[in-house]
Design a protein around this motif. Structure first.
Motif, mmCIF file in Angstrom:
data_model
loop_
_atom_site.group_PDB
_atom_site.id
_atom_site.type_symbol
_atom_site.label_atom_id
_atom_site.label_comp_id
_atom_site.label_asym_id
_atom_site.label_seq_id
_atom_site.Cartn_x
_atom_site.Cartn_y
_atom_site.Cartn_z
ATOM 1 N N ARG A 9 0.853 -1.372 0.087
ATOM 2 C CA ARG A 9 -0.003 0.041 -0.145
ATOM 3 C C ARG A 9 0.833 1.115 -0.220
ATOM 4 O O ARG A 9 0.474 2.058 -0.689
ATOM 5 N N LEU A 10 1.863 1.347 0.815
ATOM 6 C CA LEU A 10 2.629 2.598 1.005
ATOM 7 C C LEU A 10 3.461 2.806 -0.231
ATOM 8 O O LEU A 10 3.599 3.623 -0.798
ATOM 9 N N ALA A 53 2.482 10.113 4.091
ATOM 10 C CA ALA A 53 1.519 9.260 3.312
ATOM 11 C C ALA A 53 1.371 8.121 4.434
ATOM 12 O O ALA A 53 -0.030 7.594 4.572
ATOM 13 N N ALA A 54 2.110 7.647 5.172
ATOM 14 C CA ALA A 54 1.951 6.544 6.372
ATOM 15 C C ALA A 54 0.975 7.100 7.270
ATOM 16 O O ALA A 54 0.047 6.240 7.793
ATOM 17 N N GLY A 61 -3.053 5.261 8.061
ATOM 18 C CA GLY A 61 -3.521 5.738 9.478
ATOM 19 C C GLY A 61 -2.548 5.353 10.575
ATOM 20 O O GLY A 61 -2.994 5.319 11.683
ATOM 21 N N CYS A 62 -1.329 5.557 10.126
ATOM 22 C CA CYS A 62 -0.121 5.373 11.470
ATOM 23 C C CYS A 62 -0.081 6.749 12.152
ATOM 24 O O CYS A 62 0.744 7.437 11.818
ATOM 25 N N LEU A 84 6.510 3.519 12.845
ATOM 26 C CA LEU A 84 5.279 4.256 12.710
ATOM 27 C C LEU A 84 4.025 3.027 12.987
ATOM 28 O O LEU A 84 4.338 2.001 12.439
ATOM 29 N N TRP A 85 3.057 3.400 13.712
ATOM 30 C CA TRP A 85 1.887 2.513 14.152
ATOM 31 C C TRP A 85 0.425 3.068 14.096
ATOM 32 O O TRP A 85 0.281 4.266 14.368
ATOM 33 N N SER A 86 -0.402 2.231 13.954
ATOM 34 C CA SER A 86 -1.753 2.652 13.628
ATOM 35 C C SER A 86 -2.388 2.230 14.978
ATOM 36 O O SER A 86 -2.527 1.017 15.102
ATOM 37 N N THR A 87 -2.718 3.142 15.637
ATOM 38 C CA THR A 87 -3.400 2.555 17.012
ATOM 39 C C THR A 87 -5.085 2.351 16.786
ATOM 40 O O THR A 87 -5.520 1.482 17.492
ATOM 41 N N ARG A 88 -5.486 2.707 15.465
ATOM 42 C CA ARG A 88 -6.816 2.112 15.227
ATOM 43 C C ARG A 88 -6.878 0.791 14.452
ATOM 44 O O ARG A 88 -7.516 -0.148 14.842
#
Length: 203
Positions: A9-10, A53-54, A61-62, A84-88
């Motif tokens: 995706r990235l 973008a991330a 959504g990071c 980087l991390w997406s909490t959701r």
């Protein structure tokens, strides 16, 4: 999303027809189920844009900045890595770029992730990598009179010259065993007669 999907995706989001902007590639780290991460390599000129973008909610959504550091690759320069991390969505990405040894500079991520400030200051101090547009890029951990960058591989470990390496004995050796062979010096430790007080005595 799986690590493979995150990486793809990235890469897709950063795709361009302009060869001068460099290539973006992805792979998956080790670590096994639940610990593997997408590792996306980007040209240094696109570092900030890749992080933007991330972070975008419509993309990966990071929204959480976890950490940033570097690796000394010797003649290959320095790899700068951020997690980087997406909490959701509960997925992460390791964003990685390479800066040259002659000009170790990369764009700061502080305006995207304020939590990057401390990490960039530490990396600047320990590796000598400059983060352009950082609002307060000053030493963080070492005393003001300290010279050099301790995590560069050419940095001389002075404490290991003045004091013997405190590690375990060589394999197979014991207190009552045969005479010890000459101990191996850990990386970054010069021979005593090449540096420090013993060199001065020989001159």
């Amino acid at each position: 999303m799986t690590p493979e999907e995150v990486g793809e995706r990235l890469v897709h989001l950063l795709a361009t027809d302009d060869p001068d902007k460099g290539t973006v590639t992805s792979e998956v780290s080790g670590g096994g189920p639940g610990h593997a991460r997408a590792v996306v390599d980007v040209p240094v000129a696109r570092w900030w844009f890749a992080a933007e973008a991330a972070r975008d909610a419509g993309a990966l959504g990071c929204d959480f900045f976890d950490w940033l550091s570097a690796v000394d690759e010797l003649d290959g320069g320095f790899s700068v890595v951020a997690h980087l991390w997406s909490t959701r969505r509960r997925h992460g990405v390791l964003l990685r770029t390479r800066v040259s040894r002659a000009d170790p500079e990369v764009e700061s991520l502080v305006d995207l992730y304020p939590g990057a400030a401390w990490h960039e200051r530490e990396t600047f101090e320990m590796f000598g990598i400059t983060f352009a547009r950082h609002p307060d890029l000053r030493p963080l951990l070492l005393p003001p009179e300290f010279e050099g960058h301790p995590l560069r591989k050419e940095f001389v470990l002075a404490a290991r010259v003045a004091k013997p390496w405190p590690g375990a004995k060589e394999p197979g050796e014991s207190e009552g065993g045969p005479a010890k062979r000459a101990p191996m010096r850990p990386p970054g430790v010069p021979a005593p007669n090449e540096w420090g007080p013993l060199k001065e005595e020989r001159q």
